[in-house]
Design a protein around this motif. Structure first.
Motif, PDB file in Angstrom:
ATOM      1  N   ALA A 121       0.921  -1.182   0.074  1.00 35.09           N
ATOM      2  CA  ALA A 121      -0.029   0.003  -0.054  1.00 35.09           C
ATOM      3  C   ALA A 121       0.808   1.283  -0.127  1.00 35.09           C
ATOM      4  CB  ALA A 121      -0.965   0.078   1.132  1.00 35.09           C
ATOM      5  N   SER A 286      -7.122  -0.510  -1.401  1.00 32.23           N
ATOM      6  CA  SER A 286      -8.036  -0.235   0.041  1.00 32.23           C
ATOM      7  C   SER A 286      -9.266  -0.592  -0.027  1.00 32.23           C
ATOM      8  CB  SER A 286      -7.578   1.375   0.041  1.00 32.23           C
ATOM      9  OG  SER A 286      -8.203   2.056  -1.328  1.00 32.23           O
ATOM     10  N   ASP A 301     -13.314   5.041   8.292  1.00 30.12           N
ATOM     11  CA  ASP A 301     -12.613   4.463   7.032  1.00 30.12           C
ATOM     12  C   ASP A 301     -13.431   4.442   5.774  1.00 30.12           C
ATOM     13  OD1 ASP A 301     -10.552   3.463   8.791  1.00 30.12           O
ATOM     14  OD2 ASP A 301     -11.852   1.425   9.106  1.00 30.12           O
ATOM     15  N   TRP A 305     -12.522   7.001   2.778  1.00 29.17           N
ATOM     16  CA  TRP A 305     -12.148   6.489   1.222  1.00 29.17           C
ATOM     17  C   TRP A 305     -12.926   7.334   0.317  1.00 29.17           C
ATOM     18  CZ3 TRP A 305     -14.583   4.075  -2.837  1.00 29.17           C
ATOM     19  CH2 TRP A 305     -13.642   3.421  -3.487  1.00 29.17           C
TER      20      TRP A 305
END
Length: 319
Positions: A121, A286, A301, A305
């Motif tokens: 990542a 992700s 989260d 995103w």
């Protein structure tokens, strides 16, 4: 057992070393930004006069016009680094900031049993963002944003008062770059996610202490943005930059002619094919991480995103 432990440590060290080498390769690239020269000269002007300029003294056509310098602290530090060792010192400082960015971000997604996921990542992040690793105020903005995310991550796990460190970060950030508004927005999203937690997961109760801390941090982050040489004008400066995030037709002259403001999926003026592949891999990876860990998924989260995905699609510079 000790052999396995030693092998695991060696594997982690190898991944960390590879990441650092990639970070150095991205950070040590030569200076290609034309903005570098006026940022450097403005820093010299601040050092010489002891004051942040309030009018434009460099542009021939609008000399003497009102100028809100939101980047003054970056300019002053840039001048100081250049005074120590010239352009080479600036390039080395860039590389140090990139490695620092890795050091701050790595613990957020670290999993002892799957260190390669973190390495992959972060490696993709470096490749996607490499073009922006220039001696512009964006680079310290990346570092400061990483600090905000790291403290919010710690608060999610431990719920302690370290989260108030964000206020100090925002105080510095408000004098470095207009992207300081992103830090405030992220704090507000963390507050909203905390409110939504029991609504999304009925088995989880509201955490009054966490809610109070996040609300206080968001409010204080807004308040310290006023602590800049231009006070309210400086604090409201990011609003002027919103036009760089909207659709191309709303950006006027800049949106039509400056490549970095063109939409990421903007065809001939958008991102190059390799860049699209790397950015797509980062976005897909992700998303997959969230999907595979849905039982531990936090509302924040998802909000982050979606928000950063929207910004990334708006303009190539936002990636």
């Amino acid at each position: 057992m000790s052999g396995e432990s030693a092998a695991q440590r060696a594997w982690v060290l190898a991944l960390a070393g590879a990441l650092v080498l990639l970070g150095l390769a991205c950070g040590l690239q030569k200076i290609r930004s034309f903005d570098y020269w006026w940022l450097l000269r403005t820093g010299a002007l601040i050092a010489e006069t002891g004051a942040v300029p309030k009018v434009d003294v460099f542009t021939y056509t609008v000399n003497g016009e009102r100028y809100v310098d939101i980047h003054w602290l970056h300019q002053l530090v840039l001048h100081g680094v250049h005074s120590l060792g010239g352009h080479a010192a600036v390039v080395i400082a860039k590389a140090v900031l990139v490695v620092g960015l890795l050091a701050i971000l790595a613990p957020i997604g670290w999993r002892r049993e799957r260190p390669w996921v973190t390495a992959l990542a972060l490696g993709l992040m470096l490749l996607v963002a490499a073009d922006r690793f220039m001696p512009r105020p964006e680079l310290p903005s990346f570092l400061l944003l990483a600090g905000v995310l790291a403290l919010l991550d710690r608060h999610q796990r431990r719920g302690d008062a370290w989260v108030f460190g964000i206020v100090a970060i925002q105080l510095v950030w408000a004098n470095v770059h207009g992207l300081f508004a992103v830090g405030i927005a992220v704090c507000a999203m963390a507050f909203a996610a905390e409110v939504a937690r029991p609504l999304i997961s009925p088995d989880q109760s509201l955490r009054p202490g966490a809610l109070a801390r996040l609300g206080a941090v968001t409010g204080l982050a807004c308040g310290v943005s006023l602590v800049n040489p231009n006070f309210l004008e400086g604090a409201l400066y990011p609003i002027q930059q919103l036009g760089m995030v909207g659709p191309p037709e709303s950006r006027g002259l800049f949106g039509r002619f400056i490549n970095e403001l063109s939409p990421t999926l903007g065809g001939a003026r958008g991102l190059e094919p390799l860049g699209l592949v790397l950015a797509g891999a980062l976005a897909a990876g992700s998303f997959a991480a969230m999907a595979l860990n849905w039982r531990r998924l936090e509302p924040l989260d998802v909000l982050l995103w979606v928000a950063f995905g929207y910004l990334a699609l708006g303009a190539t510079r936002n990636l």
